[in-house]
Design an enzyme around this catalytic site. Structure first.
Site, PDB file in Angstrom:
ATOM      1  N   TYR A 198       1.455  18.934   2.973  1.00  0.00           N
ATOM      2  CA  TYR A 198       0.239  18.371   2.379  1.00  0.00           C
ATOM      3  C   TYR A 198      -1.037  19.066   2.842  1.00  0.00           C
ATOM      4  O   TYR A 198      -2.135  18.707   2.405  1.00  0.00           O
ATOM      5  CB  TYR A 198       0.136  16.880   2.725  1.00  0.00           C
ATOM      6  CG  TYR A 198       1.308  16.080   2.239  1.00  0.00           C
ATOM      7  CD1 TYR A 198       1.444  15.765   0.895  1.00  0.00           C
ATOM      8  CD2 TYR A 198       2.296  15.646   3.116  1.00  0.00           C
ATOM      9  CE1 TYR A 198       2.529  15.034   0.438  1.00  0.00           C
ATOM     10  CE2 TYR A 198       3.386  14.911   2.673  1.00  0.00           C
ATOM     11  CZ  TYR A 198       3.492  14.615   1.332  1.00  0.00           C
ATOM     12  OH  TYR A 198       4.567  13.902   0.885  1.00  0.00           O
ATOM     13  N   HIS A 200      -5.744  15.533  -1.478  1.00  0.00           N
ATOM     14  CA  HIS A 200      -5.780  14.290  -0.702  1.00  0.00           C
ATOM     15  C   HIS A 200      -6.096  14.557   0.770  1.00  0.00           C
ATOM     16  O   HIS A 200      -6.417  13.627   1.506  1.00  0.00           O
ATOM     17  CB  HIS A 200      -4.444  13.566  -0.832  1.00  0.00           C
ATOM     18  CG  HIS A 200      -4.551  12.119  -1.189  1.00  0.00           C
ATOM     19  ND1 HIS A 200      -5.720  11.501  -1.586  1.00  0.00           N
ATOM     20  CD2 HIS A 200      -3.611  11.135  -1.210  1.00  0.00           C
ATOM     21  CE1 HIS A 200      -5.488  10.224  -1.834  1.00  0.00           C
ATOM     22  NE2 HIS A 200      -4.220   9.977  -1.609  1.00  0.00           N
ATOM     23  N   TYR A 252       1.104   8.228   6.517  1.00  0.00           N
ATOM     24  CA  TYR A 252       0.714   8.569   5.149  1.00  0.00           C
ATOM     25  C   TYR A 252      -0.565   7.815   4.812  1.00  0.00           C
ATOM     26  O   TYR A 252      -0.923   6.826   5.443  1.00  0.00           O
ATOM     27  CB  TYR A 252       1.850   8.287   4.166  1.00  0.00           C
ATOM     28  CG  TYR A 252       2.949   9.309   4.309  1.00  0.00           C
ATOM     29  CD1 TYR A 252       2.758  10.614   3.864  1.00  0.00           C
ATOM     30  CD2 TYR A 252       4.143   8.987   4.931  1.00  0.00           C
ATOM     31  CE1 TYR A 252       3.739  11.575   4.029  1.00  0.00           C
ATOM     32  CE2 TYR A 252       5.130   9.939   5.099  1.00  0.00           C
ATOM     33  CZ  TYR A 252       4.924  11.232   4.645  1.00  0.00           C
ATOM     34  OH  TYR A 252       5.895  12.175   4.814  1.00  0.00           O
ATOM     35  N   ASN A 259      -1.680   5.665   2.723  1.00  0.00           N
ATOM     36  CA  ASN A 259      -1.765   4.214   2.509  1.00  0.00           C
ATOM     37  C   ASN A 259      -1.502   3.397   3.774  1.00  0.00           C
ATOM     38  O   ASN A 259      -1.549   2.178   3.729  1.00  0.00           O
ATOM     39  CB  ASN A 259      -0.829   3.779   1.374  1.00  0.00           C
ATOM     40  CG  ASN A 259       0.620   4.090   1.660  1.00  0.00           C
ATOM     41  OD1 ASN A 259       0.934   4.769   2.630  1.00  0.00           O
ATOM     42  ND2 ASN A 259       1.508   3.602   0.818  1.00  0.00           N
ATOM     43  N   ASN A 272      -6.234   4.206  -1.582  1.00  0.00           N
ATOM     44  CA  ASN A 272      -5.280   3.463  -0.758  1.00  0.00           C
ATOM     45  C   ASN A 272      -5.539   3.583   0.741  1.00  0.00           C
ATOM     46  O   ASN A 272      -5.264   2.646   1.495  1.00  0.00           O
ATOM     47  CB  ASN A 272      -3.849   3.875  -1.093  1.00  0.00           C
ATOM     48  CG  ASN A 272      -3.434   3.370  -2.456  1.00  0.00           C
ATOM     49  OD1 ASN A 272      -3.862   2.306  -2.891  1.00  0.00           O
ATOM     50  ND2 ASN A 272      -2.611   4.133  -3.146  1.00  0.00           N
TER      51      ASN A 272
END
Length: 185
Positions: free
Chosen positions: A14, A19, A64, A66, A112
């Site tokens: 990631y 994000h 993560y 959220n 989130n």
């Protein structure tokens, strides 16, 4: 004491995704200051530093997106940090790429990570520095936020980081949210 939190997802998979814009922005700031996240606690990487005479915790949750609130809530409780002394840096797809906006509290806007922080702190009254990543045209939202910027977008984003650095410095220096919004929004 201030708590500066960048949101993103952990791991190389990631690392350069939209994000992870919050991580990229904080990493830039830390590189410019010669600092690094050298501690691992609260399910986060963090550093406790003295900047301009102020004690500051810099943090990147290693959950993560959220689940980000768990790390933020635990650190805020452990270090006894008031929500008004927290600045969360995160991506926002309702703004053009690299556009910056500061908010003093409010709803999650569907993000989130912010939802999780609100739930864990028990309040919406913490500061946010939003960095635009643009809304996907026809692409799914999940696939959009989990793909890297194209080279032109990456350049545009990185050009905004000098201003992000100024915002972080002003926040650490005790400038309140109203001042920051008037100056940078």
């Amino acid at each position: 004491m201030k708590l500066i939190v960048a949101l993103g997802n952990p791991g190389l998979k990631y690392e350069k995704t939209k994000h992870n814009t919050g991580f990229m922005a904080l990493d830039h700031y830390l590189d410019e200051k010669g600092l690094r996240l050298d501690r691992d606690k609260f399910t986060a990487l963090y550093a406790k530093e003295k900047v301009a005479g102020e004690d500051v915790i810099f943090m990147e949750p290693q959950t993560y997106m959220n689940e980000s609130g768990r790390a933020v809530g635990a650190a805020a409780k452990f270090f006894k940090i008031d929500p008004s002394d927290i600045l969360v840096i995160h991506d926002d797809m309702d703004m053009p790429i690299a556009k910056l906006r500061i908010r003093a509290g409010g709803k999650s806007g569907g993000h989130n990570g912010i939802k999780s922080i609100i739930a864990c702190l028990g309040t919406e009254k913490f500061n946010r520095l939003k960095i635009g990543i643009r809304h996907p045209d026809k692409q799914s939202v999940v696939s959009w936020v989990l793909t890297p910027f194209n080279p032109d977008q990456q350049k545009e984003l990185e050009a905004s980081f000098a201003k992000v650095d100024q915002i972080i410095d002003d926040f650490i220096a005790g400038k309140d949210a109203q001042y920051l919004m008037n100056r940078y929004n």
